[in-house]
Structures are given as structure tokens and as C-alpha cells.
Design an enzyme around this catalytic site. Structure first.
Site, short mmCIF file in Angstrom:
data_model
loop_
_atom_site.label_atom_id
_atom_site.label_comp_id
_atom_site.label_asym_id
_atom_site.label_seq_id
_atom_site.Cartn_x
_atom_site.Cartn_y
_atom_site.Cartn_z
N LYS A 271 55.11 4.21 26.41
CA LYS A 271 55.47 3.64 25.12
C LYS A 271 55.40 4.70 24.02
O LYS A 271 56.28 4.75 23.14
CB LYS A 271 54.54 2.46 24.81
CG LYS A 271 54.80 1.25 25.69
CD LYS A 271 53.68 0.23 25.63
CE LYS A 271 53.96 -0.90 26.62
NZ LYS A 271 52.83 -1.85 26.75
N GLN B 162 47.40 -3.84 24.57
CA GLN B 162 47.76 -3.56 25.95
C GLN B 162 46.98 -4.48 26.89
O GLN B 162 45.75 -4.54 26.84
CB GLN B 162 47.48 -2.10 26.31
CG GLN B 162 47.86 -1.71 27.73
CD GLN B 162 49.37 -1.78 27.94
OE1 GLN B 162 50.16 -1.47 27.05
NE2 GLN B 162 49.77 -2.20 29.13
N ASP C 268 55.13 -7.64 20.37
CA ASP C 268 55.11 -8.06 21.77
C ASP C 268 55.62 -9.48 21.93
O ASP C 268 55.91 -9.92 23.04
CB ASP C 268 53.68 -7.95 22.32
CG ASP C 268 53.64 -7.30 23.69
OD1 ASP C 268 54.68 -6.80 24.14
OD2 ASP C 268 52.57 -7.30 24.32
#
Length: 431
Positions: A124, A168, A191
Site C-alpha cells: 500500500k 490493517q 476502507d
């Protein structure tokens, strides 16, 4: 205002480069560059023969019982499509930087040192840098308290230079994952996992601020590959909150004639009569190590869907799931079980999206793998048996190199969208 908008709605769909033209190296020889026409429908007798072999517990290769095993599916090259998408994003980031005086920024909160999570975060960061975005990592130890983690997430959301905040997954077992995800501000939830964003996605006529990245990447891959959704029958195997459930909603909104979600997750699909798969006690060593295929959490919920898994499907239940999959024009698989979906699960001519990423210890046979998890050589497998699916499907995503790169590109798309929204009030104030 004035920001060039492209992406999944704003640009014309262009087929991505087929495998063999800078695409996936996994294309079978004789596959016509991955664009061979779909194989004609299999005779019912062939499928019945495979079913009888399964019932006896003697798995026969589907390719050996299929009359059309020479067919090779078109490979949906996620790397090529993601590279095209990220090139478009880089142009828009450059325009936005000139208008706002800064680049869009993404903050990632990482807990612990899981090798797979470190790998995903590194990718990422690399993707952000490649399109000109800023990246900031908040790396906390495994022993972090719920309160400390909550404060870190809130502080990251309050940073005006960070347009997106991502936690994460997975998190350590002592952390309430649902509470952490709810701490992410909805305006920076790139997200797309905040309950308010997911809830708005579920509602007719109520658009979320952000769409979850993996489902968005799946639909963008279909669009850029010129594969039609409208009027098709779709089946989603796996009902996680991160992939299966939001993906079913996006397929519905894209005009699929019907969307069926098989309501089990991870290895609950596999009964004790399934040969070649580990006993339930051995599953932690064999299941996927990827945020797209999280196991269900204890009661209280989270990305995996919450609730205890009390059911263990036997062979008869597995056959019911298989028969549903065989009806799909578009089959999306995200359960976290290596090569669960065999050739006889797939309707001839179907499009198959394999979201599963399963990290398995190398068994020592053949050439040693190039991938490592810590110091251990590993093999990467999808949820779909690649060789068998190639002989039946019209189009198929490889693992790795299919949905994964599109997920990261979708994260960048959401971050750019957040930054452009932050610019609009400033533009109105200066007008």
C-alpha cells in the site's frame, strides 16, 4: 470543483491487456492469449460422473472426465488493469496537488509484526508513492491496549494532511475489532468498513461515502475487461463483511438479474468427507493469511461477520452449495479455503473472480517457490482450483495477480475521492 474525475464511473471501459501481452504468466499454452471462446456446455452425464466419484471419496480430476479439457479461460489480469487505473489516478493526484497545495494522504494503523500484514502495508505504501500520494504508518506493538489503539485511530483521523485512515486487519485477539473500525471517522473511512458506510450501501438510494475496496476492485476489473453484469445471475461464495456481503450489494446495484450469497464463511464449507483437506484442528496452519478472507470473530462482530461457527457442513450440504455455484454466470469466491472450488462447481462459460489468498507451506515437490513468509517458503493458492477452472470458465482471475492489485488501486481511488471532497469547501469559501 475542477478536479478531473475518472475512475469507475467517469472513464470509458477499455479492455486490459490480455495475458501473453504483458499479462499473467499463468496462461496455459494454446489458450490463444487467454481469449479463447467459452467451452460448449458439458453433457449432464459428465457432471454426474464427477459427483459419483466425489461421493465415493475418490476425487477424480475434473479434466480427466471433461470432454472439453483443451479449453483455456481468458485470464483477467488484475496487475495490468490496476496499472492502468493507477496511471489515471496519478494524473488526478497531480491536478489536485496543484489546486490544493498538497498531495492526498493515507494513514495506516498497523498492530504487531505479522509477516503478511507487513507485506500488505508495504504494498500500500509503494502504491501511494507511485501515484504521488503521501503515506504515514502508525505501527503499534501486539500488546497495545484497546484505549491506546483507539486514541491512535482518532488522532490519525484528526490529522488534516491525511485524507484516509485504514486499520490493517486482522487485529490481535484481545482487541475489539468492531469498536476500532467504528472509531474511524466516516469521512476518512477509505476502507469502506464503517457500519454507516456499509449500511448506506445496503440501502436503496442511499449512497455510501466510500465503497469497500475489494468489492469495488472486483467490479472495476469486470468493467475494464468489458464483461457485462446487467442481466446475469451472480453467486457470491462467502458472506464476510469485508468482501462477500458488500460485493453482493454492488452486483445488485450493477444490474445483476439475481444475486445469491452462500451463507457460510472460511472452512465451514468443507465437511469431514472432503479428501485432501486438513482436519478442523489443523485449520489455523492452513487457512488464508489475508485481510480479504478473515475468519469469523467471537460474538460481538467485526470484519469477519461475528457470531460463533456452530455448524460443520457434511458432504450433502457441500453438494447443495456446489449446485448453486453451477448456476452462476458470475461466480465470486471469497472464503479462504485453498482450491475449494473445483471444475465441477463452475457453469461452462462463467466468469470466475477468485478473491481468496491462501498461504500454504511448500510441500517440497517441484520447483521451490519464490515467496517467503518469514523464513518459511510458501505457496500462494486461491479458493478456486486454477487448472480445473481454466477448462470450464470463460474468464478467470489468477492468484496472485487478479483481485489483489485491484483492491489496492481501489484504496487509492477512495483516498483521492476523500481529498477532492476536502477541497470543495475551500473552493466555495474562496469563490
Amino acid at each position: 470543483r475542477g478536479v478531473a474525475r475518472r475512475g469507475r464511473r467517469g472513464s470509458r471501459a477499455r479492455p486490459c491487456a490480455p495475458a501473453g501481452e504483458g499479462g499473467s504468466p499463468r496462461t496455459s499454452k494454446g489458450g490463444g492469449g487467454g481469449r479463447a471462446a467459452a467451452m460448449a456446455s458439458l453433457p449432464m452425464g459428465a457432471l454426474a460422473a464427477v459427483g459419483r466419484a466425489l461421493a465415493r471419496g475418490a476425487r477424480q480430476s475434473f479434466a480427466e472426465t471433461s470432454p472439453g479439457s483443451h479449453h483455456a479461460a481468458r485470464v483477467l489480469d488484475g496487475r495490468a488493469c490496476a496499472a492502468e487505473w493507477q496511471a489515471e489516478l496519478a494524473e488526478s493526484v497531480s491536478i489536485l496537488r496543484k489546486q490544493s497545495g498538497r498531495a492526498p494522504g493515507l494513514a495506516v494503523v498497523l498492530v504487531g509484526d505479522r509477516p503478511d500484514s507487513l507485506l500488505y502495508v508495504g504494498r500500500k505504501e509503494e502504491a501511494c508513492r507511485s501515484v504521488g500520494m503521501d503515506f504515514r504508518l502508525h505501527h503499534l506493538p501486539d500488546s497495545v491496549t484497546q484505549e491506546h489503539l483507539h486514541r491512535t485511530v482518532v488522532a490519525a483521523c484528526q490529522d488534516p494532511t491525511m485524507d484516509g485512515v485504514l486499520v490493517q486487519l486482522p487485529l490481535p485477539g484481545h482487541i475489539d475489532e468492531e469498536a476500532v473500525l467504528e472509531a474511524v471517522h466516516t469521512r476518512k473511512d477509505v476502507d469502506g468498513l464503517h457500519p454507516l458506510n456499509v449500511g448506506r450501501l445496503a440501502m436503496r438510494g442511499a449512497a455510501p461515502l466510500f465503497v469497500p475496496c475489494t468489492p469495488m476492485g472486483c467490479l472495476e476489473l469486470l468493467r475494464r475487461s468489458s464483461l457485462e453484469i446487467r442481466g446475469k445471475r451472480a453467486v457470491v461464495l462467502g458472506n464476510s463483511n469485508t468482501v462477500g456481503t458488500p460485493l453482493s450489494m454492488l452486483l445488485r446495484d450493477a444490474g445483476a438479474a439475481s444475486v445469491t450469497v452462500c451463507h457460510r464463511t472460511a472452512l465451514d464449507f468443507i465437511g469431514p468427507n472432503k479428501p485432501g483437506y486438513p482436519h478442523k484442528a489443523e485449520q489455523p496452519e492452513h487457512r488464508a493469511q489475508a485481510e480479504a478472507c478473515l475468519p469469523p470473530l467471537a460474538v460481538g462482530g467485526g470484519a469477519g461477520g461475528g457470531g460463533r461457527r456452530a455448524l460443520w457442513l457434511g458432504f450433502e450440504d457441500l453438494e447443495a452449495v456446489r449446485s448453486i455455484c453451477r448456476e452462476a454466470d458470475i461466480l465470486c469466491v471469497a472464503v479462504g479455503s485453498a482450491e475449494l472450488v473445483r471444475g465441477d462447481w463452475i457453469k461452462p462459460g462463467a466468469v470466475v473472480l477468485d478473491v481468496g489468498i491462501n498461504v500454504l507451506p511448500w510441500d517440497g515437490s517441484g520447483e521451490p517457490p519464490l515467496r517467503m513468509l518469514g523464513t518459511q517458503p510458501v505457496e500462494i493458492k486461491g479458493d478456486v482450483h486454477w487448472e480445473e477452472a481454466q477448462s470450464v470458465a470463460a474468464a478467470l482471475t489468477p492468484v496472485p495477480g487478479g483481485v489483489g492489485p485491484m483492491t489496492i488501486a481501489a484504496l487509492l481511488e477512495n483516498t483521492l475521492l476523500s481529498a477532492s471532497r476536502a477541497l470543495r469547501p475551500a473552493a466555495r469559501g474562496s469563490a
